[in-house]
Design an enzyme around this catalytic site. Structure first.
Site, mmCIF file in Angstrom:
data_model
loop_
_atom_site.group_PDB
_atom_site.id
_atom_site.type_symbol
_atom_site.label_atom_id
_atom_site.label_comp_id
_atom_site.label_asym_id
_atom_site.label_seq_id
_atom_site.Cartn_x
_atom_site.Cartn_y
_atom_site.Cartn_z
ATOM 1 N N ASP A 115 20.293 19.724 23.776
ATOM 2 C CA ASP A 115 21.309 18.817 24.334
ATOM 3 C C ASP A 115 21.405 18.951 25.863
ATOM 4 O OD1 ASP A 115 23.647 17.361 24.769
ATOM 5 O OD2 ASP A 115 24.972 18.835 23.832
ATOM 6 N N HIS A 164 30.214 19.902 24.772
ATOM 7 C CA HIS A 164 28.802 20.120 25.112
ATOM 8 C C HIS A 164 28.646 21.348 25.994
ATOM 9 C CE1 HIS A 164 27.547 16.175 23.586
ATOM 10 N NE2 HIS A 164 28.710 15.770 24.032
HETATM 11 ZN ZN LIG Z 1 26.053 13.257 21.000
HETATM 12 ZN ZN LIG Z 2 28.624 14.953 19.463
#
Ligand SMILES: [Zn+2]
Ligand SMILES: [Zn+2]
Length: 556
Positions: free
Chosen positions: A197, A370
């Site tokens: 990510d 995140h």
């Molecule tokens: Zn996402």
């Molecule tokens: Zn997500």
């Protein structure tokens, strides 16, 4: 080992169909020989410059063409940018769908809405499943929605580990924390490729935990006499749980408002992932009563979506809830890039009603789900992959993630920056790129039918440049004008000026039409062309705009 499988054939191919070059639209095909897995099937929320487009899904042509090879669709977690396009993927190529309980709970609702049937199979962290020649190991990760997974996928050509959306969040309760030990174990066993990510690669340090929002919410609940309306993503169960707990402690009833918010709360309550006693809840319809006056209401619409509950409240048009002096609205989400102006307008409208508004710019009411830079480096150090493929993000995030990995000790040829449609072929011998494949996107309107690009272009053109409709009546025999042309315009200049301009344009057009040779006058197509050219030139010269000109030529 048999020599065939160690040779050229034993390679895994990664084909990103979306999410590498934009936020959202996550979908990636993983292939080994004649077997294919699809990782995630997400939507992209349309930017403001796509009028009339409600959502955007990946073009699943690539899997449709290989439908018989698709062994399964794996979902990392229940956010719309990972599951929102599932029904379209299934229509392109039906296959069993794997995901955690909550993810499948959310997905089931979406599929029911669309009338799509699917074979849903639950993944449990720590329990591997065999899917064709693949062995998939779910690993729990911390994210803003519960039950999020990273997936270690064993293929005959090596292990591919997809992080999903994640942060490390070492302080989270055990059932929400990233299972870093498992990640390290995979590092020990050897990982061919890590897909990680990239969303927060521009943020320094470690991402904070959900607990960080508690003090700010405590203060809001303390000082607010009236209702507290909390708008966050309807999937943000860990946050909803924390705020609901504070509400219960403050003896405030809790309510959920907006279809998505209600649906998701139901799913999470049913699964026992959101814990709230029946007595603590009030229905939206009874918020008008005495008890409702101090309620904590979770409301959908943190991105200012036009028809959402929060938007309706901000305009004073919601059926059940009005907000005003004494109430506080908490926007507990960051504006998705592109939505900033809409959200800003929403905040102004709420202030106009007299309520207080608290948002991430004024108080710590949101933490990202995140991983920041230090989270990303920690993942790399634990997994120690042979190759890193940055995923999830605009190109600038992918590029910076690549640099970060090199700073963290990877060689530059170990980092593969790819975009949608690129094909990466990875094996024990190395990595190479194969010819690109088609990886477009499909624009959908509210009814989920496809919107052609040209339609969006026309709408954009109309909205920025306006429209001119000249009505020209000509004599069929002579091609001469029967009457002065009539010109209707919209969206170019203000009404008074528009009338004057239209008159002037009409005179100019009349002159130009009558001076033409007879062959051109008698040809309706050429006449239409001429009208369009003359008016385009006229309006460009007089207004510096390029309105859309739609001539109506009538022959009598
Ligand atoms: Zn996402
Ligand atoms: Zn997500």
């Amino acid at each position: 080992m048999n020599p065939g499988s160690a040779g050229e054939t034993s390679a895994v191919r990664l084909v990103p169909l979306g999410g590498l070059g934009e936020f959202g639209l996550n979908a990636l095909a993983l292939e080994w020989e004649e077997h294919l897995l699809l990782l995630d099937a997400g939507v992209l929320f349309p930017p403001a410059e796509m009028p009339g487009v409600d959502s955007i899904v990946p073009d699943f042509q690539y899997i449709a063409e290989r439908a018989s090879r698709l062994r399964g669709i794996l979902l990392t977690h229940g956010h719309e940018d990972h599951i929102g396009a599932l029904s379209f993927a299934l229509q392109a190529a039906p296959a069993p769908v794997y995901g955690s309980r909550l993810t499948l709970g959310f997905a089931r609702k979406r599929l029911q809405e669309r009338g799509v049937h699917a074979d849903l199979r639950t993944l449990v962290p720590g329990q591997a499943v065999e899917i064709g020649p693949f062995r998939v190991h779910p690993i729990r990760v911390a994210h803003s929605v519960l039950d999020s997974l990273a997936l270690a996928i064993e293929t005959p050509a090596g292990v591919v580990l997809a992080s999903g959306d994640f942060k490390i969040d070492a302080t989270a309760p055990p059932d929400e924390r990233t299972d870093v030990d498992s990640l390290s174990e995979w590092g020990d066993r050897g990982v061919l490729a890590l897909l990680s990510d990239s969303t927060n690669v521009e943020q320094p340090g470690l991402t904070g935990g959900e607990e960080a929002v508690v003090p700010a919410f405590e203060q809001v609940l303390d000082r607010t006499r009236g209702r507290v309306l909390v708008s966050c993503f309807a999937t943000s169960i860990p946050r909803i749980q924390r705020v609901a707990d504070l509400a219960v402690r403050a003896r405030r009833p809790v309510s959920f408002l907006g279809r998505r918010m209600l649906d998701n709360a139901e799913v999470a309550l049913d699964l026992g992932l959101l814990r709230l006693s029946e007595g603590a809840r009030v229905s939206p319809a009874s918020l008008g009563g005495d008890a409702g006056g101090r309620a904590v209401v979770f409301v959908s619409g943190s991105q200012g979506e036009p028809l959402s509950a929060l938007s309706m409240i901000s305009l004073g048009e919601h059926r059940d809830v009005a907000a005003g002096p004494g109430d506080t609205v908490v926007l507990s989400a960051r504006a998705i890039p592109g939505n900033e102006r809409t959200v800003s307008r929403l905040i102004s409208n709420l202030f106009r009603l007299g309520c207080d508004v608290v948002h991430p710019g004024t108080a710590k009411v949101h933490v990202s789900g995140h991983g920041n830079r230090d989270d990303l480096v920690e993942l790399l150090r634990r997994v120690r992959p042979r190759y890193l493929v940055p995923v999830h993000g605009e190109y600038r995030m992918l590029a910076q993630h690549a640099r970060l990995a090199v700073e963290a000790g990877l060689l530059s040829d170990q980092v593969l920056v790819a975009e949608d449609g690129d094909v990466l072929r990875l094996s024990a011998r190395g990595a190479r790129r194969e010819p690109r494949v088609g990886a477009g996107r499909v624009l959908l309107d509210r009814g989920a039918s496809e919107v052609e690009d040209v339609l969006v272009r026309d709408r954009r053109h109309l909205s920025s440049e306006g429209i001119v409709v000249p009505i020209v009546v000509v004599d069929r025999q002579t091609g001469h004008l029967e009457s002065p042309p009539e010109i209707v315009t919209r969206g170019i200049v203000d009404a008074d000026e528009a009338a004057d301009l239209a008159e002037e344009a009409g005179r100019l057009l009349a002159g130009a039409m009558d001076g033409r040779p007879v062959e051109e006058r008698l040809d309706a197509g050429l006449t239409r062309e001429r009208v369009r050219d003359e008016l385009r030139r006229f309006y460009k010269r007089r207004t510096q705009r390029r309105p859309m000109v739609i001539p109506v030529v009538m022959e009598v």
